[in-house]
Design a protein around this motif. Structure first.
Motif, short mmCIF file in Angstrom:
data_model
loop_
_atom_site.label_atom_id
_atom_site.label_comp_id
_atom_site.label_asym_id
_atom_site.label_seq_id
_atom_site.Cartn_x
_atom_site.Cartn_y
_atom_site.Cartn_z
N UNK A 154 0.82 -1.21 0.00
CA UNK A 154 0.00 0.00 0.00
C UNK A 154 0.86 1.26 0.00
N UNK A 193 0.91 -1.96 -11.61
CA UNK A 193 0.44 -3.07 -10.79
C UNK A 193 1.55 -3.62 -9.94
N UNK A 194 1.18 -4.64 -9.20
CA UNK A 194 2.21 -5.25 -8.37
C UNK A 194 1.99 -6.75 -8.35
N UNK A 223 -8.60 2.39 4.21
CA UNK A 223 -8.73 2.37 2.75
C UNK A 223 -9.08 0.98 2.26
N UNK A 248 -8.10 -0.50 -0.48
CA UNK A 248 -6.95 -1.25 -0.98
C UNK A 248 -6.18 -1.90 0.16
N UNK A 249 -6.04 -1.16 1.23
CA UNK A 249 -5.34 -1.69 2.40
C UNK A 249 -6.08 -2.91 2.96
N UNK A 277 -6.85 -5.32 -11.01
CA UNK A 277 -6.12 -4.78 -12.16
C UNK A 277 -4.63 -4.59 -11.83
N UNK A 278 -4.40 -4.13 -10.61
CA UNK A 278 -3.01 -3.90 -10.21
C UNK A 278 -2.25 -5.20 -10.03
N UNK A 279 -2.95 -6.20 -9.51
CA UNK A 279 -2.27 -7.48 -9.29
C UNK A 279 -3.25 -8.63 -9.58
N UNK A 318 -10.53 10.01 -11.77
CA UNK A 318 -10.54 8.60 -12.18
C UNK A 318 -11.96 8.08 -12.36
#
Lengths: 533, 291
Positions: A80, A111-112, B172, B174-175, B200-202, B258
């Motif tokens: 994060x 991305x990760x 959050x 994402x967290x 999407x990020x991972x 966004x």
């Protein structure tokens, strides 16, 4: 007609202008390029240092913010946080965190993902090594990669790799290239007017002076240059004008000198013409004078010979005169005592007659000897030498001078016998004087003749005073004598040489002996003698 | 506050016609609903944009911020506020459908919005009841998550969530997702859009997590006109807002927040919230009666 004051009208299309312009432009352009070549690596290093500084700051920030999460394996926070870092810092492309235990985290703006430790690009051996630099990106282009160990309280937790976008770096580099290109182009553009005026400023006065020098070289000494500058060029132009003035003045003086010289040459030419016209007369006069001088010399020589002859006659007559005197005294004495008879008178008269006849013969002999015969003939050498010796015999005997003659018979020479006799008499006379000059106790004169091929060498040697080597070259000159005044005329040896070399085609040479002098006469033998031999 | 809320407000101001110089647009923002942004910065930004847009279009646009929905409700009913910008759940709990008029909402292409209860696929949690004794996360200060999760607990197990599993809050989405992914929590209630973004990020997240429950709505936050606002003004603002994404400024705002596009929203789209609210009220009343 061109103005004496040169205007600065000069086309720049001269070689010096082009060279100066080219050198100036090339130098300026080279300096610009060199500046670019020098500044580019420095700027590149500076930008890399900025990237390094940024990388170290970011890595420390991430490690510090994530330290607790890393120690507690809170990878969610790590992801994060790094996502936020990437979001807030667009220059960071990716972060790779490789712990010594567990999977690696590869975090990028797109991305990760978790990577097995075996797939991590950093090997364990490199975990404790800091490295950095520009690397090629897999998708093309380049990126700045910074790898730093992650340590907590001296314990190595893992390693972090941060890739930075190099677009700013490349943009700066490109901007730098662009600026250098602009500067180079600007320089090129600036070279044209600046270089033109610089080259013109530098070369125009020189070209003006050069043009003026050409005019001066072609004779236009009224040429002047007009350059008002307070520098070396101005000094040069002023010096040039002064030099031209001096040249003009010198030329005027030279022209005057030439004029004077021409006048003198004309005069000398006239004199020379006059001399040429009178030269023949002068030569004739000189020849006449020479002949007169020769006649004089001959006359003097004859006088000297006459003196010698008179001396010799006096010697020859002394004895008969004494005898004649005794006859007269006997006659007188016999007469006084009355014993003068006709017989005794006749005897003494006969005796006196004989003495007188002898004296008369003596005169005839001398007269015959000195008879001025001018006809060349073949004569006997021994006879000629003996005849001359006979003339001086009395005189030599009077001084106890021994005369030895060694001359082979039947050697004939061609010439005037009287002249040759005069030669022998001269040489015997000089020999006599030489031995008398030093009071030689055993005075001796030797005449020795011998044939050498078709020539005969006649040496007349004495044991007298000899000849000083310093005057050896002067003994044949007329009127040169070493004898006391009144005892020598200085023409004997001169006439001897003239007779031997001019009339008889022979050679006369003098040389000192150990004691005395040798006079050597070399003469061609008469063809008659050669035929007889 | 969701980015779409701010965008909505700005686009409204941006697209207001310039010809009506006397028009007034007062926007009321409920700040506790804003996450991932500095509230002071948001307030200043909103006001600056409101001033700029208002001058450009001849509208006296003003941004007001609120930390209390009751106050926002009062100002709306009093006619001070024309536009209410707040999370859907707070609006449903405060306003009745009759008190609101159609407005605008920022949406994403392809992904709807809503809530998703996620678990790790490898943990063997197949149904809600399997969460018993587990550690469940949801957003802090998010009324919707609290209401939804509580309703689910009551609905599936008949007990309160606090009696069923350990509930923890995170700031959050994402967290929250990452904590479940890395095994620091067993389940989490997150927004669908956040889950989609995380996927999407991972893509590993999509593979390792599974959605146990899902609740879909058009958006989590809304900008609705007050029913007391003049209908002509409402229509003019709506009409201008629909053209917002075609302008350069509108595209910049969509990119900034966004959000893919702006869409018209009807009051009826908040019906799931009112249903959720009523269900939650029913459980609450039942609980109160038991006491």
């Amino acid at each position: 007609m061109t103005s004496p004051w040169l205007s600065v009208r000069l086309l720049p299309a001269n070689r010096m202008f082009i060279r100066v312009f080219g050198v100036f432009g090339s130098l300026l352009l080279a300096m610009t390029i060199l500046y670019g070549l020098l500044i580019i690596p420095l700027q590149r290093d500076s930008l890399l240092k900025v990237l390094y500084s940024q990388a170290t700051t970011v890595s420390r920030s991430i490690i510090q913010a994530s330290s607790d999460a890393m120690l507690t394996d809170d990878f969610g926070f790590v992801v994060e946080h790094n996502l936020q870092v990437l979001q807030n810092n667009k220059s960071i492309q990716s972060v790779l965190i490789v712990p010594r235990r567990g999977s690696a985290l590869s975090i990028a703006t797109s991305g990760w993902e978790m990577l097995p430790a075996a797939k991590a690009p950093i090997k364990p051996a490199d975990y404790d090594v800091e490295s950095y630099g520009i690397v090629d990106a897999p998708e093309g282009g380049a990126r700045y990669r910074y790898i730093t160990p992650i340590r907590f309280s001296g314990v190595s937790w893992g390693v972090m790799q941060i890739d930075f976008d190099t677009s700013d770096y490349e943009a700066n580099i490109n901007e730098m290239y662009r600026q250098i290109t602009y500067i180079s182009l600007f320089t090129l553009l600036a070279i044209l007017p600046i270089g033109y005026f610089f080259a013109l400023w530098l070369t125009r006065p020189i070209a003006t002076i050069s043009l003026a020098a050409s005019r001066v070289a072609s004779g236009e000494l009224d040429t002047h240059v007009k350059i008002d500058r307070n520098d070396e060029i101005g000094d040069l132009s002023r010096s040039f004008n002064q030099m031209v003035q001096a040249l003009a003045e010198n030329r005027r003086q030279l022209e005057n000198v030439n004029l004077d010289l021409e006048i003198k040459v004309t005069e000398r030419t006239q004199e020379l013409d006059e001399l040429n016209r009178t030269l023949d007369q002068r030569v004739r006069d000189e020849i006449s004078k020479r002949k007169e001088q020769e006649q004089l010399l001959i006359h003097q020589s004859r006088l000297a010979a006459m003196g010698e002859m008179i001396g010799a006659i006096a010697h020859q007559w002394r004895q008969p005169l004494n005898a004649l005197s005794l006859v007269l005294q006997n006659i007188q004495m016999q007469y006084r005592v009355g014993q003068l008879s006709e017989t005794s008178m006749q005897v003494m008269q006969d005796k006196a007659q004989q003495l007188i006849l002898r004296m008369s013969q003596t005169i005839d002999e001398f007269r015959n000897f000195f008879k001025p015969s001018k006809q060349a003939e073949t004569f006997d050498l021994a006879h000629a030498i003996q005849a001359a010796a006979d003339i001086l015999e009395g005189m030599l005997k009077n001084h106890n001078i021994q005369l030895d003659i060694d001359c082979p018979a039947d050697i004939h020479l061609d010439g005037v016998p009287g002249e040759f006799s005069q030669v022998i008499l001269n040489l015997l006379g000089n020999a006599r004087d030489a031995v008398l000059a030093i009071n030689q106790p055993q005075p001796r004169i030797l005449i020795h003749a011998k044939t050498v091929g078709k020539q005969v060498c006649i040496d007349v040697e004495d044991n007298g005073v000899g000849i000083d080597e310093s005057i050896m070259h002067k003994i044949y000159e007329p009127y040169f004598t070493t004898k006391e005044e009144g005892k020598g005329t200085g023409i004997g040896l001169y006439m001897t040489k003239m007779i031997i070399e001019n009339n008889m085609h022979g050679l006369l040479a003098a040389s000192n002996l150990e004691q005395g002098v040798r006079l050597r006469i070399t003469l061609p033998i008469s063809a008659e003698s050669v035929t007889a031999a | 506050m969701k980015p779409a809320i701010a965008l909505l407000a700005l686009l409204i101001g941006l697209c207001a016609p310039a010809s009506r110089a006397a028009d007034i647009l007062n926007m009321g923002f409920y700040l506790p609903g804003i996450r991932d942004a500095n509230l002071a910065d948001v307030h200043i930004t909103l006001q600056l944009w409101a001033d700029e847009v208002g001058k450009a279009h001849g509208i006296a646009a003003t941004a007001y911020t609120y930390t209390d929905m009751a106050a926002l409700y009062r100002d709306s009913m009093g006619g001070k506020i024309n536009l209410i910008v707040a999370p859907g759940m707070e609006i449903a709990e405060t306003f009745t459908p009759e008190e609101l008029a159609p407005g605008f909402v920022g949406k994403h292409h392809g992904t709807g919005e809503g809530l998703a209860l996620i678990v790790r696929a490898s943990d063997g949690i197949r149904q809600f009841g399997d969460l018993r004794g587990k550690k469940v996360l949801h957003l802090s200060n998010d009324r919707l998550s609290s209401v939804f999760l509580e309703n689910q607990c009551r609905q599936h197990t008949g007990v309160a969530c606090t009696d069923l599993f350990q509930v923890n809050e995170e700031k959050r989405n994402s967290q929250t997702i990452h904590k479940v992914f890395f095994g620091q929590a067993d389940a989490a209630l997150v927004s669908i859009s956040a889950l989609h973004a995380a996927n999407e990020l991972n893509p590993q997240i999509r593979q390792s997590l599974r959605i146990l429950e899902e609740w879909k709505v058009s958006s989590l936050s809304y900008g609705l006109m007050s029913a007391r606002t003049d209908k002509a003004l409402r229509d003019r603002i709506v009409k201008s807002a629909m053209q917002a994404t075609t302008t350069v400024r509108g595209k910049q705002l969509l990119e900034l927040f966004k959000t893919d596009f702006m869409d018209r929203v009807d009051v009826q789209e908040l019906k799931p919230y009112w249903d959720l609210y009523r269900e939650h009220q029913a459980w609450s009343n039942r609980k109160a009666r038991k006491k």
